[in-house]
Design an enzyme around this catalytic site. Structure first.
Site, short mmCIF file in Angstrom:
data_model
loop_
_atom_site.label_atom_id
_atom_site.label_comp_id
_atom_site.label_asym_id
_atom_site.label_seq_id
_atom_site.Cartn_x
_atom_site.Cartn_y
_atom_site.Cartn_z
N LYS A 8 0.78 -1.21 -0.12
CA LYS A 8 -0.09 -0.09 -0.02
C LYS A 8 0.83 1.21 0.04
CE LYS A 8 -2.34 -0.61 3.80
NZ LYS A 8 -1.80 -2.00 4.33
N ARG A 83 -10.32 0.93 7.41
CA ARG A 83 -10.00 -0.31 7.95
C ARG A 83 -11.18 -1.10 8.63
NH1 ARG A 83 -4.13 0.72 8.10
NH2 ARG A 83 -2.85 -1.31 8.32
N ARG A 121 10.90 -6.87 5.49
CA ARG A 121 10.97 -5.29 5.50
C ARG A 121 11.71 -4.69 6.25
NH1 ARG A 121 5.27 -2.53 5.17
NH2 ARG A 121 4.98 -3.15 7.21
N ARG A 154 10.51 -2.50 11.50
CA ARG A 154 9.45 -1.85 12.19
C ARG A 154 9.00 -2.96 13.29
NH1 ARG A 154 4.45 0.00 8.20
NH2 ARG A 154 3.22 -1.42 9.87
N ARG A 165 -2.21 -9.08 12.72
CA ARG A 165 -2.74 -8.05 11.85
C ARG A 165 -3.02 -8.51 10.48
NH1 ARG A 165 3.20 -5.90 11.10
NH2 ARG A 165 2.58 -4.57 9.59
P1 AMP Z 1 0.01 0.39 8.34
O1 AMP Z 1 1.43 1.31 8.39
O2 AMP Z 1 -0.86 0.93 7.41
O3 AMP Z 1 0.49 -1.21 8.37
O4 AMP Z 1 -0.68 0.48 9.71
C1 AMP Z 1 0.15 0.15 11.04
C2 AMP Z 1 -0.65 0.27 12.21
O5 AMP Z 1 -1.15 1.51 12.35
C3 AMP Z 1 -1.71 -0.78 12.15
O6 AMP Z 1 -1.57 -2.23 12.23
C4 AMP Z 1 -2.71 -0.36 13.17
O7 AMP Z 1 -2.29 -0.55 14.54
C5 AMP Z 1 -2.45 1.15 12.97
N1 AMP Z 1 -3.55 1.70 11.98
C6 AMP Z 1 -3.31 2.34 10.74
N2 AMP Z 1 -4.19 2.70 10.15
C7 AMP Z 1 -5.63 2.36 10.98
C8 AMP Z 1 -6.69 2.53 10.87
N3 AMP Z 1 -7.34 2.89 9.58
N4 AMP Z 1 -7.44 2.11 11.72
C9 AMP Z 1 -6.86 1.26 13.11
N5 AMP Z 1 -5.76 1.38 13.16
C10 AMP Z 1 -4.89 1.89 12.17
#
Ligand code: AMP
Length: 216
Positions: A8, A83, A121, A154, A165
């Site tokens: 993404k 999400r 990653r 990360r 996740r």
């Molecule tokens: P990402 O960088 O998109 O993989 O997001 C990393 C983490 O941020 C996720 O595993 C969630 O803990 C949190 N997160 C990101 N976007 C959302 C969202 N729209 N709703 C809830 N938690 C989020």
């Protein structure tokens, strides 16, 4: 939209540069908030590290504030939002109030490939450039080719958090596909193979979905 590891972030950046729009990546915004030392920041940090979702209430405040900024006035690329179904409903409400159209593209990648992408990653601690020890390693292990910065994993790219996740994605985010499909706003794109070819597929899907419209 897509499970973690679907690409993404990479693809949102490419699309944003093609369309001349800003990217709004909620994961990045939350990581930034998590750097402070407040009760909310600590809670966000813990939630992210455990691979859980931040609550819809917290997300509502964050996304509304971000989308109201000047650089989103003529649209933006959302990465990682919505999400959950309540988040999608909130986004539609916001879009209606501000004259946007919301279209969704799901990047589809098989689970074993996702796990490899996530465990491999590495991100440059200086410029944020992303590598993968299996598919796109840096020339010198642990060091960024561009600026010599240290490459870090990360915190949430550990096996337990990854499983959590990916399971959460199936449980909470997959239902969104029907939500957007039913209203003719969903594009489905194969997220495996060459990065530029995937980017072309996403651009075509977005063009088909947004023909004649301006918006998110
Ligand atoms: P990402 O960088 O998109 O993989 O997001 C990393 C983490 O941020 C996720 O595993 C969630 O803990 C949190 N997160 C990101 N976007 C959302 C969202 N729209 N709703 C809830 N938690 C989020």
């Amino acid at each position: 939209m897509g499970p973690q590891g679907a690409g993404k972030g990479t693809q949102a950046a490419k699309l944003a540069s093609r369309l001349g729009m800003s990217t709004v990546a909620t994961g990045d915004i939350l990581r930034k908030v998590g750097e402070s030392d407040t009760p909310l920041s600590r809670q966000i940090r813990e939630t992210q590290a455990a691979g859980r979702l931040v609550s819809d209430d917290v997300m509502a405040g964050i996304i509304q504030e971000r989308l109201a900024r000047e650089d989103c006035k003529s649209g933006c690329i959302l990465d990682g939002f919505p999400r959950t179904l309540p988040q999608a409903a909130l986004l539609d409400q916001f879009a209606e109030q501000h004259g946007f159209k919301v279209s969704a593209v799901i990047i589809v990648v098989q689970r074993d490939m996702l796990e490899k992408r996530l465990t491999g990653r590495r991100t440059c601690s200086v410029c944020g450039h992303i590598y993968n020890i299996y598919f796109k390693p840096s020339k010198d292990e642990g060091v960024c080719d561009l600026d010599g910065g240290a490459l870090l994993m990360r915190e949430d790219d550990n096996p337990a958090a990854i499983k959590k996740r990916l399971d959460l994605f199936d449980q909470m985010t997959l239902p969104l596909l029907d939500y957007y499909r039913k209203s003719g706003r969903l594009g489905e794109v194969d997220g495996e193979g060459d990065i530029c070819a995937i980017s072309d597929r996403i651009s075509s899907a977005v063009a088909a979905l947004t023909a004649g419209a301006s918006g998110v």
